[in-house]
Write a protein that holds these residues in place. Structure first.
Motif, PDB file in Angstrom:
ATOM      1  N   ILE A 182       0.860  -1.176   0.000  1.00  0.00           N
ATOM      2  CA  ILE A 182       0.000   0.000   0.000  1.00  0.00           C
ATOM      3  C   ILE A 182       0.895   1.224   0.000  1.00  0.00           C
ATOM      4  CG2 ILE A 182      -1.722   1.311   1.276  1.00  0.00           C
ATOM      5  CD1 ILE A 182      -2.714  -1.360   2.394  1.00  0.00           C
ATOM      6  N   GLU A 183       0.607   2.119  -0.921  1.00  0.00           N
ATOM      7  CA  GLU A 183       1.399   3.336  -1.027  1.00  0.00           C
ATOM      8  C   GLU A 183       0.578   4.502  -0.496  1.00  0.00           C
ATOM      9  OE1 GLU A 183       3.609   6.016  -4.448  1.00  0.00           O
ATOM     10  OE2 GLU A 183       2.828   4.039  -4.938  1.00  0.00           O
ATOM     11  N   GLN A 184       1.144   5.233   0.428  1.00  0.00           N
ATOM     12  CA  GLN A 184       0.447   6.374   1.005  1.00  0.00           C
ATOM     13  C   GLN A 184       0.915   7.655   0.325  1.00  0.00           C
ATOM     14  OE1 GLN A 184       0.682   6.583   5.261  1.00  0.00           O
ATOM     15  NE2 GLN A 184      -0.205   8.605   5.344  1.00  0.00           N
ATOM     16  N   PHE A 185      -0.058   8.461  -0.100  1.00  0.00           N
ATOM     17  CA  PHE A 185       0.247   9.739  -0.732  1.00  0.00           C
ATOM     18  C   PHE A 185       0.096  10.852   0.301  1.00  0.00           C
ATOM     19  CE2 PHE A 185      -1.156   7.219  -4.392  1.00  0.00           C
ATOM     20  CZ  PHE A 185      -0.113   7.457  -5.266  1.00  0.00           C
ATOM     21  N   SER A 186       0.798  11.909   0.061  1.00  0.00           N
ATOM     22  CA  SER A 186       0.686  13.092   0.897  1.00  0.00           C
ATOM     23  C   SER A 186      -0.748  13.598   0.878  1.00  0.00           C
ATOM     24  CB  SER A 186       1.631  14.171   0.367  1.00  0.00           C
ATOM     25  OG  SER A 186       1.262  15.429   0.866  1.00  0.00           O
ATOM     26  N   GLY A 187      -1.166  14.218   1.946  1.00  0.00           N
ATOM     27  CA  GLY A 187      -2.505  14.787   2.016  1.00  0.00           C
ATOM     28  C   GLY A 187      -2.699  15.935   1.043  1.00  0.00           C
ATOM     29  N   ASP A 188      -1.634  16.428   0.466  1.00  0.00           N
ATOM     30  CA  ASP A 188      -1.728  17.544  -0.470  1.00  0.00           C
ATOM     31  C   ASP A 188      -1.979  17.073  -1.899  1.00  0.00           C
ATOM     32  OD1 ASP A 188      -1.152  19.244   1.636  1.00  0.00           O
ATOM     33  OD2 ASP A 188       1.008  19.172   1.262  1.00  0.00           O
ATOM     34  N   TYR A 189      -1.934  15.769  -2.141  1.00  0.00           N
ATOM     35  CA  TYR A 189      -2.079  15.245  -3.492  1.00  0.00           C
ATOM     36  C   TYR A 189      -3.508  15.423  -4.013  1.00  0.00           C
ATOM     37  CZ  TYR A 189      -0.985  12.232  -7.446  1.00  0.00           C
ATOM     38  OH  TYR A 189      -0.774  11.739  -8.707  1.00  0.00           O
ATOM     39  N   PHE A 190      -4.492  15.224  -3.143  1.00  0.00           N
ATOM     40  CA  PHE A 190      -5.904  15.408  -3.493  1.00  0.00           C
ATOM     41  C   PHE A 190      -6.518  16.378  -2.496  1.00  0.00           C
ATOM     42  CE2 PHE A 190      -5.005  11.107  -5.074  1.00  0.00           C
ATOM     43  CZ  PHE A 190      -5.398  11.255  -6.391  1.00  0.00           C
TER      44      PHE A 190
END
Length: 62
Positions: A10-18
């Motif tokens: 599972i890859e976690q994206f920064s909260g700023d991505y969406f």
């Protein structure tokens, strides 16, 4: 002996991505559906799943 579960990454994206959760979920829907369809096709081809009366089920002959 119990079967071993496949390794999942599972890859976690920064909260700023969406901008919000709904947008992130909408963006993930198409790739997730495509991956699931590919996975089901692979499992059917390998004989782990079977199509019976229009339904896809675990292969009863395995």
């Amino acid at each position: 002996m119990a079967r071993k579960a496949p390794h999942i990454e599972i890859e976690q994206f920064s909260g700023d991505y969406f901008p919000d959760l709904e947008t992130a979920q909408r963006a993930a829907l198409d790739p997730l559906a495509a991956h699931l369809a590919h996975l089901i096709r692979d499992l059917l081809a390998s004989g782990q799943l079977a199509q019976v009366n229009g339904k896809i089920i675990p292969n009863p002959n395995r």
